[in-house]
Design an enzyme around this catalytic site. Structure first.
Site, PDB file in Angstrom:
ATOM      1  N   GLU A 113       0.843  -1.225  -0.034  1.00 28.97           N
ATOM      2  CA  GLU A 113      -0.008   0.006  -0.118  1.00 28.97           C
ATOM      3  C   GLU A 113       0.871   1.205  -0.054  1.00 28.97           C
ATOM      4  OE1 GLU A 113      -3.372   1.743   3.064  1.00 28.97           O
ATOM      5  OE2 GLU A 113      -1.949   0.622   3.622  1.00 28.97           O
ATOM      6  N   LYS A 163      -9.500   2.247  -2.812  1.00 24.80           N
ATOM      7  CA  LYS A 163     -10.117   1.742  -1.318  1.00 24.80           C
ATOM      8  C   LYS A 163     -11.413   2.304  -1.225  1.00 24.80           C
ATOM      9  CE  LYS A 163      -8.375   1.534   3.324  1.00 24.80           C
ATOM     10  NZ  LYS A 163      -7.275   1.924   4.170  1.00 24.80           N
ATOM     11  N   CYS A 192      -5.289  -2.360   2.930  1.00 25.59           N
ATOM     12  CA  CYS A 192      -5.163  -2.165   4.426  1.00 25.59           C
ATOM     13  C   CYS A 192      -6.251  -2.971   5.031  1.00 25.59           C
ATOM     14  CB  CYS A 192      -5.037  -0.728   4.512  1.00 25.59           C
ATOM     15  SG  CYS A 192      -4.629  -0.268   6.358  1.00 25.59           S
TER      16      CYS A 192
END
Length: 519
Positions: free
Chosen positions: A286, A347, A397
């Site tokens: 990430e 995301k 994440c």
């Protein structure tokens, strides 16, 4: 008249209806909170979870006021979550610019929010137990799963370390997740706790429900053992050689312009090593580029690396949408062997106090944190990335702790799961170990191989049974290369999702309605 019970190593003092006397009830609630905290890595052990709720359940049995149950559950939740996410305050101090009192206050608010769900559990169980007596303990799995569903979905959700995750490392038990998800494992653990509490509070001649609970546990372990021995997912499917890169970039150096060339050169060198080892899908962590990939000229060096190696590169970076909105997204880019951008994933679930601040207008005391993280926007909808004509699903994440999100990727066609993260924030605390553990449960639920690339670790590859085929150490540069297989079949959980858990919600609602009517 009082009775003293010694069962399973827990000493309790109870009145004639099984009620824990005097100050023992709050102490029992505190003990359950401690045991829950020690059910998770890396200080705890999976075995603790099977008895963690026993003190609280014994304390709740015989209580007459649901407010009392709420208070006992709240105490358990406060202790549990304060001990489980203790690492959050140092993160906000070190990287959010907050003084210790403000960081502690923000941490306390999050812990208090999470503790409301065990508090609801305690209140609901009092209503049920008041009507049914100790037999009502066997409603605990349905009630607990209802609260965990709430923690997943309400107010954006924060489902960190649901109880079922405690068993992620116990492979025969974890396979239950392929049938009913992590919430099904939570229900199994709570069932054993409830049976133990029932055994503490009733004579042995009435232990038929305990035997039934033991039979359920034995059936789940037998299924898990069979699934592991069958191992059909290890041989079926199309093989693909993958690599996960771990650059080991310190958080305080990540955005330092003086370090950007070194960071990029390090990842490019690791990419060439991975390609030399045969990897055709190479995963960067990430936010691995110290610049916005599509806007910075240095992005061309990454595209050139893809052309040079003939590999697909999955890159964690920032996507910036220009004026008039100037939106920022935490993004995964897929670069194909021609150097072109083949796919983009934005995301969807942002990290509270990391990428956005809940109730930021009200939390005036965390203004430095608001200024530092308020720029990110959330993406929408499941989208897969195309690798050689096959679909790969990526979670960024802590999105990996959302079962429905990952199931959505599989339902959209994903044949391999990838998660990219940066856990440098958390140092050598329990957080990286907890995060790694939770990722493994997604592999079991969906029957998919899962590749995890983490900036400072822990990186690795999981097989479809949730077993780590490789696992890096923290804070060491590493290149993990391994073979996975692409699958397009669905587990039972992949087909029905959390339907059993919502059945538990219906059971809970019915029991509460019946309990309130009787009152």
């Amino acid at each position: 008249m009082q009775r003293t019970f010694l069962r399973q190593g827990i000493l309790t003092t109870a009145g004639p209806h099984g009620r824990v006397a005097g100050a023992s009830a709050p102490l029992a609630a505190i003990l359950s909170g401690i045991l829950l905290a020690f059910s998770f890595p890396h200080y705890g052990h999976a075995a603790v979870a099977w008895m963690a709720l026993l003190p609280l359940l014994v304390a709740l049995c015989g209580e007459r006021a649901f407010r009392r149950g709420f208070g006992l559950g709240l105490v358990t939740g406060l202790v549990h979550f304060a001990g489980t996410i203790y690492w959050l305050t140092p993160v906000m101090v070190s990287y959010g610019g907050l003084p210790w009192p403000a960081a502690g206050g923000a941490h306390g608010l999050l812990v208090a929010y999470m503790a409301l769900f065990p508090a609801f559990f305690g209140a609901a169980m009092v209503v049920v137990l008041r009507r049914s007596g100790p037999r009502g303990l066997f409603a605990a799995p349905a009630v607990w799963v209802t609260t965990e569903l709430g923690r997943i979905h309400l107010f954006g959700g924060f489902p960190w370390e649901l109880l079922g995750y405690s068993q992620a490392g116990v492979a025969p038990v974890a396979q239950t997740a392929s049938l009913a998800g992590v919430l099904g494992v939570s229900a199994l653990v709570v069932l054993v706790n409830a049976a133990a509490a029932y055994a503490v509070l009733t004579p042995p001649r009435r232990w038929l429900p305990v035997a039934a609970a033991a039979a359920v546990l034995a059936a789940c372990v037998a299924f898990g053992t069979w699934r592991l021995r069958d191992a059909s997912l290890l041989a079926a499917g199309t093989p693909l050689r993958v690599a996960a890169l771990q650059g080991n970039v310190a958080q305080d150096e990540k955005w330092d312009p003086r370090r950007s060339e070194t960071i990029l050169a390090g990842y490019l060198e690791q990419t060439r090593r991975a390609a030399a080892a045969g990897a055709t899908l190479i995963v960067w962590p990430e936010a691995s580029t110290p610049f916005a990939f599509e806007l910075d000229p240095r992005g061309e060096r990454i595209r050139a690396a893809a052309r040079e190696t003939g590999a697909h590169l999955l890159i964690g970076s920032t996507l910036i949408e220009p004026a008039p909105d100037y939106r920022y997204y935490n993004t995964a880019f897929l670069v194909d062997p021609s150097g072109a951008t083949a796919g983009v994933y934005r995301k969807q679930h942002l990290v509270p106090f990391g990428e956005y601040v809940p109730l930021s207008r009200s939390l005036f005391f965390v203004s430095p944190l608001v200024e530092g993280v308020a720029g990110f926007s959330a993406g929408s909808g499941p989208s897969t990335l195309p690798v050689a004509g096959r679909a790969v699903g990526t979670a960024i994440c802590y999105e990996i702790i959302y079962p429905a999100l990952v199931r959505g990727l599989v339902r959209a066609g994903s044949e391999l799961l990838v998660t990219i993260t940066n856990d440098a924030w958390y140092g050598r605390s329990a957080a990286p170990h907890q995060h790694f553990q939770q990722a493994s449960m997604r592999a079991v639920e969906q029957g998919r191989y899962l590749v995890r690339a983490a900036n400072t670790g822990i990186s690795g590859v999981f097989d479809p049974y949730g077993r780590a085929l490789s696992r890096t150490a923290l804070f060491e540069p590493a290149v993990v290369v391994g073979e996975v297989r692409l699958h397009d079949g669905l587990t039972l959980y992949g087909r029905i999702g959390d339907a059993p858990a919502y059945g538990g919600v219906a059971v809970t609602a019915l029991l509460l309605w019946a309990g309130r009517r009787r009152r």
